[in-house]
Design a protein around this motif. Structure first.
Motif, PDB file in Angstrom:
ATOM      1  N   THR A 152     -16.089  -7.037 -10.897  1.00 27.69           N
ATOM      2  CA  THR A 152     -15.543  -6.084  -9.932  1.00 27.69           C
ATOM      3  C   THR A 152     -15.814  -6.480  -8.489  1.00 27.69           C
ATOM      4  O   THR A 152     -14.916  -6.428  -7.662  1.00 27.69           O
ATOM      5  N   HIS A 153     -17.033  -6.886  -8.154  1.00 30.90           N
ATOM      6  CA  HIS A 153     -17.324  -7.137  -6.740  1.00 30.90           C
ATOM      7  C   HIS A 153     -16.886  -8.503  -6.242  1.00 30.90           C
ATOM      8  O   HIS A 153     -16.834  -8.722  -5.042  1.00 30.90           O
ATOM      9  N   SER A 154     -16.543  -9.422  -7.119  1.00 30.05           N
ATOM     10  CA  SER A 154     -16.108 -10.749  -6.675  1.00 30.05           C
ATOM     11  C   SER A 154     -14.697 -11.091  -7.133  1.00 30.05           C
ATOM     12  O   SER A 154     -14.270 -12.237  -7.023  1.00 30.05           O
ATOM     13  N   ALA A 155     -13.998 -10.125  -7.651  1.00 25.47           N
ATOM     14  CA  ALA A 155     -12.635 -10.368  -8.122  1.00 25.47           C
ATOM     15  C   ALA A 155     -11.697 -10.574  -6.936  1.00 25.47           C
ATOM     16  O   ALA A 155     -11.818  -9.909  -5.911  1.00 25.47           O
ATOM     17  N   THR A 156     -10.790 -11.506  -7.087  1.00 23.27           N
ATOM     18  CA  THR A 156      -9.785 -11.713  -6.042  1.00 23.27           C
ATOM     19  C   THR A 156      -8.691 -10.658  -6.200  1.00 23.27           C
ATOM     20  O   THR A 156      -8.458 -10.146  -7.289  1.00 23.27           O
ATOM     21  N   SER A 157      -8.049 -10.360  -5.109  1.00 28.06           N
ATOM     22  CA  SER A 157      -7.021  -9.327  -5.155  1.00 28.06           C
ATOM     23  C   SER A 157      -5.631  -9.955  -5.176  1.00 28.06           C
ATOM     24  O   SER A 157      -5.438 -11.096  -4.788  1.00 28.06           O
ATOM     25  N   LEU A 158      -4.683  -9.177  -5.631  1.00 30.43           N
ATOM     26  CA  LEU A 158      -3.282  -9.581  -5.661  1.00 30.43           C
ATOM     27  C   LEU A 158      -2.487  -8.413  -5.086  1.00 30.43           C
ATOM     28  O   LEU A 158      -2.556  -7.289  -5.589  1.00 30.43           O
ATOM     29  N   ASP A 159      -1.772  -8.676  -4.013  1.00 27.45           N
ATOM     30  CA  ASP A 159      -0.979  -7.636  -3.377  1.00 27.45           C
ATOM     31  C   ASP A 159       0.358  -7.532  -4.098  1.00 27.45           C
ATOM     32  O   ASP A 159       1.159  -8.467  -4.060  1.00 27.45           O
ATOM     33  N   VAL A 160       0.565  -6.432  -4.756  1.00 28.40           N
ATOM     34  CA  VAL A 160       1.808  -6.197  -5.485  1.00 28.40           C
ATOM     35  C   VAL A 160       2.511  -5.017  -4.817  1.00 28.40           C
ATOM     36  O   VAL A 160       2.005  -3.899  -4.825  1.00 28.40           O
ATOM     37  N   ALA A 161       3.665  -5.269  -4.241  1.00 30.58           N
ATOM     38  CA  ALA A 161       4.421  -4.212  -3.574  1.00 30.58           C
ATOM     39  C   ALA A 161       5.390  -3.579  -4.574  1.00 30.58           C
ATOM     40  O   ALA A 161       6.009  -4.259  -5.391  1.00 30.58           O
ATOM     41  N   LEU A 162       5.502  -2.288  -4.485  1.00 26.92           N
ATOM     42  CA  LEU A 162       6.433  -1.547  -5.335  1.00 26.92           C
ATOM     43  C   LEU A 162       7.448  -0.840  -4.445  1.00 26.92           C
ATOM     44  O   LEU A 162       7.691   0.359  -4.563  1.00 26.92           O
ATOM     45  N   ASP A 163       8.025  -1.602  -3.526  1.00 29.61           N
ATOM     46  CA  ASP A 163       9.012  -1.029  -2.600  1.00 29.61           C
ATOM     47  C   ASP A 163      10.278  -0.657  -3.336  1.00 29.61           C
ATOM     48  O   ASP A 163      10.738  -1.366  -4.238  1.00 29.61           O
ATOM     49  N   TRP A 164      10.852   0.451  -2.938  1.00 32.71           N
ATOM     50  CA  TRP A 164      12.068   0.939  -3.558  1.00 32.71           C
ATOM     51  C   TRP A 164      13.188   0.910  -2.525  1.00 32.71           C
ATOM     52  O   TRP A 164      13.048   1.472  -1.449  1.00 32.71           O
ATOM     53  N   SER A 165      14.263   0.247  -2.848  1.00 25.36           N
ATOM     54  CA  SER A 165      15.411   0.202  -1.948  1.00 25.36           C
ATOM     55  C   SER A 165      16.521   1.061  -2.529  1.00 25.36           C
ATOM     56  O   SER A 165      16.855   0.961  -3.709  1.00 25.36           O
ATOM     57  N   ALA A 166      17.101   1.923  -1.696  1.00 30.90           N
ATOM     58  CA  ALA A 166      18.169   2.788  -2.168  1.00 30.90           C
ATOM     59  C   ALA A 166      19.480   2.429  -1.539  1.00 30.90           C
ATOM     60  O   ALA A 166      19.610   1.888  -0.524  1.00 30.90           O
TER      61      ALA A 166
END
Length: 66
Positions: free
Chosen positions: A52-66
């Motif tokens: 948990t304290h050394s895990a790398t992050s991954l930015d996942v966007a959940l943008d919605w386009s209408a």
């Protein structure tokens, strides 16, 4: 927490003599290079905080386009 392998082995030996029903958990400094040696000491559980304290992050966007 953060015990050397010799200290862990001594703790396991003492536990086996004094209170064999007690379960021991090792933590601190646990990673892929150290986990086997820690497991071989005879502890019952190993806690890995790096999950948990050394895990790398991954930015996942959940943008919605209408």
């Amino acid at each position: 927490d953060n015990m050397s392998l010799d200290q862990l082995r001594a703790a396991v030996a003492r536990r086996n003599t004094v209170a064999p029903r007690i379960e021991l958990e090792a933590s601190g400094g646990v990673n892929l290079r150290t986990v086997r040696g820690i497991a071989e000491t005879g502890v019952d559980r190993i806690s890995v905080g790096a999950l948990t304290h050394s895990a790398t992050s991954l930015d996942v966007a959940l943008d919605w386009s209408a």
